[in-house]
Design an enzyme around this catalytic site. Structure first.
Site, short mmCIF file in Angstrom:
data_model
loop_
_atom_site.label_atom_id
_atom_site.label_comp_id
_atom_site.label_asym_id
_atom_site.label_seq_id
_atom_site.Cartn_x
_atom_site.Cartn_y
_atom_site.Cartn_z
N ASP A 67 0.69 -1.70 -0.11
CA ASP A 67 0.01 0.18 -0.13
C ASP A 67 0.96 1.29 0.38
O ASP A 67 2.49 0.63 0.27
CB ASP A 67 -0.90 0.07 1.32
CG ASP A 67 -2.64 0.91 0.84
OD1 ASP A 67 -2.00 1.77 0.53
OD2 ASP A 67 -4.22 0.47 1.39
N GLU A 112 -10.52 6.56 4.78
CA GLU A 112 -9.92 5.62 5.12
C GLU A 112 -9.44 6.31 6.29
O GLU A 112 -10.80 6.48 7.39
CB GLU A 112 -8.90 6.21 5.28
CG GLU A 112 -8.08 5.13 3.54
CD GLU A 112 -7.10 5.27 2.47
OE1 GLU A 112 -5.88 4.95 3.42
OE2 GLU A 112 -6.46 5.49 1.48
#
Length: 628
Positions: free
Chosen positions: A307, A513
């Site tokens: 990521d 997020e």
């Protein structure tokens, strides 16, 4: 003399034959099997060229010169990273081709792969169709619909010259306090597993009898997909993003792993590792799960990608010991690193670790083989440059109609009438005067949510093209119906007006997020006030725009009807289609709707299960019959 000339002639002919033969490179021959091409190319590569393939950088630091000098294997757009505000498909293609030309000017002409978060459509791009977020698609219970959305998303992503999408998210969100819960199709792993039809939607259907684990992309109208975030991202303690998932091996396999089984079986090209930890071990450093289980046991043959700054976050604080992070991440089995900015630091660090024999060259070769396998499988060597042939697919009417259908199918009717024998829905299109209230009624940004044009999403109606729910209501009701819009009507307004009924549209503000992590899950002000004021005065339907269940129990009794609309995207007309009876309600809750946050985490099957609305709940209505 003649003999000398003849000798020179034959020597020249021999040299020409040798050169001609030398110029045939197996890796450039599409008729050769992928494994042969991969081996041939790998054998020709220097260490610098190999390490370059393992690097993914952000477009803002990329250039043709950088691509060529460092042999960069991949470029990405982070959330909201675009060539220019409101950039056209042609702008995207021109930028990407410029980077690609840099890659193609290297010694071996290895093309780079450009990736983007097409998580609900090609959602960074102006004018793209924005589909409902995954939680809404989970409510449809329709894998075939999700596959169609994948196909449309692939076309709209390719329309901008991009061949790689960081989707689907196969997280199983077990706690709605998690800020990424809307990226999860359901709390139920079986629903998440079914929705991996997104993979063949994006990539195309894998050929019959294809070996398990081999990456597959059908052609230039498809994109490489990415199952994420491996593994357990949706199970962290208290739903805290990037935190620790505490669960035993059986629980990990039965709840969080099933989406990966089916994604791999369907030929998913790449898998992204999660920021989170499993029982205290960072996933980006978990060799047992990345190399041992994913690559060896599940026989995944695509590439594993980190990521964003994922290896940096192996240490706390992030980037505290980058050399260690590189070593731990690469040895865990990560093949491509989303650096994304300081690429020379990564390249220098990894080069040093290999030259000092801390990381074996075999690990580098495994990574590069996997990256090349995907690039060959998707035809990137044959068709490295994008053209304008698909630009008309971006935001096409066909795709908008598909998104509108998805909105209709995603709506979950939670209450219909103060009593079962006196339903409010569907609403009559013909009325004297109706009220539309709430700050989510006429706000395209709010109804699209996070990961829309900007990483965190935004407010207002100028971010992209679409239809707000208020606009949809106005275009649906009878021409004689007076629609009054008041965002947050006060007591004086209420006292001095009469309405046949009111539609209140409230919910969460956009987030993505960690910014979406919430310990209270309340509807932000003035939403609750709007509900209380309006529903205390007139017959009302409340439509909740949110990425997850929110606190609604204190207000349910005052409502006549309640609809969960999730984050529907640009096609708000789909909401009006169902509310006014052109189509019936059919959606089912993809996750449990709690009474209070004190109950969380609470998932179907738990011993303390006492929901406001249980998993799978959803009232239905029939379409209104039109009499001529």
């Amino acid at each position: 003399m003649a003999g000398t000339r003849m000798t020179i002639y034959f020597m020249g002919l021999l040299l020409w034959c040798c050169l001609t033969k030398a110029e045939y490179m197996k890796y450039k021959d599409p008729k050769q099997p992928v494994r042969v091409r991969v081996k041939d190319l790998l054998d020709r590569m220097t260490l610098d060229e190999k390490i370059g393939q393992m690097v993914q950088i952000e477009r803002s630091v990329a250039s043709a010169e950088v691509m060529k000098k460092y042999f960069i294997g991949s470029v990405l757009s982070g959330g909201g990273s675009v060539p220019a505000p409101q950039a056209s498909a042609e702008d995207w293609i021109n930028m990407i081709n410029e980077f690609q030309n840099g890659s193609l000017s290297t010694r071996l002409h290895i093309p780079m792969i450009y990736g983007i978060d097409s998580v609900h459509g090609n959602n960074n791009v102006y004018k793209a169709t924005i589909f409902p977020h995954n939680i809404g698609l989970g409510a449809t219970r329709d894998p075939e619909l999700v596959k169609k959305i994948g196909t449309a998303t692939a076309l709209e992503t390719r329309a901008t010259g991009i061949p790689y999408a960081f989707a689907p998210c196969v997280a199983v969100c077990r706690d709605p306090r998690w800020g990424r819960c809307y990226e999860s199709y359901s709390e139920d792993p079986q629903i998440v597993q079914a929705m991996t039809e997104m993979v063949p939607g994006l990539q195309g259907d894998i050929p019959a009898n294809s070996p398990k684990g081999i990456p597959f992309v059908a052609g230039n109208k498809n994109v490489a997909a990415c199952a994420k975030h491996y593994v357990g991202d949706g199970g962290t303690t208290d739903g805290i993003n990037e935190n620790n998932t505490v669960i035993n091996w059986h629980g990990l396999l039965s709840i969080h792993m099933p989406g990966y089984y089916t994604a791999i079986a369907k030929g998913v090209s790449t898998i992204m590792v999660s920021y989170s930890s499993w029982n205290g071990v960072k996933m980006h450093a978990n060799r047992n799960l990345v190399t041992g289980f994913l690559k060896s046991t599940l026989r995944f043959r695509g590439f594993v990608i980190s990521d964003w700054q994922g290896i940096d976050r192996i240490t706390s604080p992030p980037h505290a010991n980058y050399t260690y992070s590189i070593q731990a991440g690469i040895q865990a089995g990560i093949d491509m690193v989303m650096v994304p900015y300081n690429y020379t630091e990564f390249i220098d660090g990894l080069t040093s670790l290999v030259k000092n024999k801390i990381i074996p060259i075999g690990r580098i070769d495994d990574a590069v083989k996997r990256i090349l396998r995907v690039k060959f499988a998707m035809g990137l060597f044959e068709y490295p440059l994008a053209d304008y042939s698909l630009v008309d697919q971006l935001g096409s009417q066909k795709h908008r109609e598909l998104a509108r259908e998805a909105v209709r199918r995603s709506l979950v009717l939670l209450k219909n009438g103060k009593s079962a024998d006196n339903p409010l829905l569907p609403l009559p299109k013909k009325a004297s005067k109706i009220l539309v209230a709430g700050n989510h009624a006429d706000n395209l940004g709010y109804q699209c949510g996070g990961w829309t044009i900007e990483w965190q999403g935004s407010s207002g109606n100028n971010l992209t093209l679409g239809t707000t729910i208020l606009e949809a209501i106005n275009s649906t009701v009878d021409s004689s119906t007076n629609v009054v819009y008041s965002e947050n009507p006060d007591a004086e307004f209420i006292k001095s007006n009469y309405f046949d009924y009111a539609i209140v549209i409230v919910g969460e503000y956009p987030y993505a997020e960690t910014n979406g992590d919430s310990m209270n899950l309340t509807i932000p002000d003035p939403g609750p006030t709007t509900i209380t004021n309006v529903c205390g005065a007139w017959k009302c339907i409340v439509i909740v725009i949110s990425g997850r269940p929110v606190v609604i129990e204190p207000y349910v009794d005052s409502m006549d009807a309640l609809v969960a609309a999730w984050l529907p995207g640009t096609e708000g007309q789909g909401v009006a289609d169902v509310v006014f009876g052109d189509y019936g309600f059919s959606g089912k809750l993809p996750r449990t709707w709690f009474k209070t946050v004190d109950q969380l985490p609470m998932n179907v099957g738990d011993p303390h299960y006492d929901p406001l609305f249980p998993f799978g709940f959803g009232l239905t209505t029939d379409p209104t019959k039109i009499t001529l």
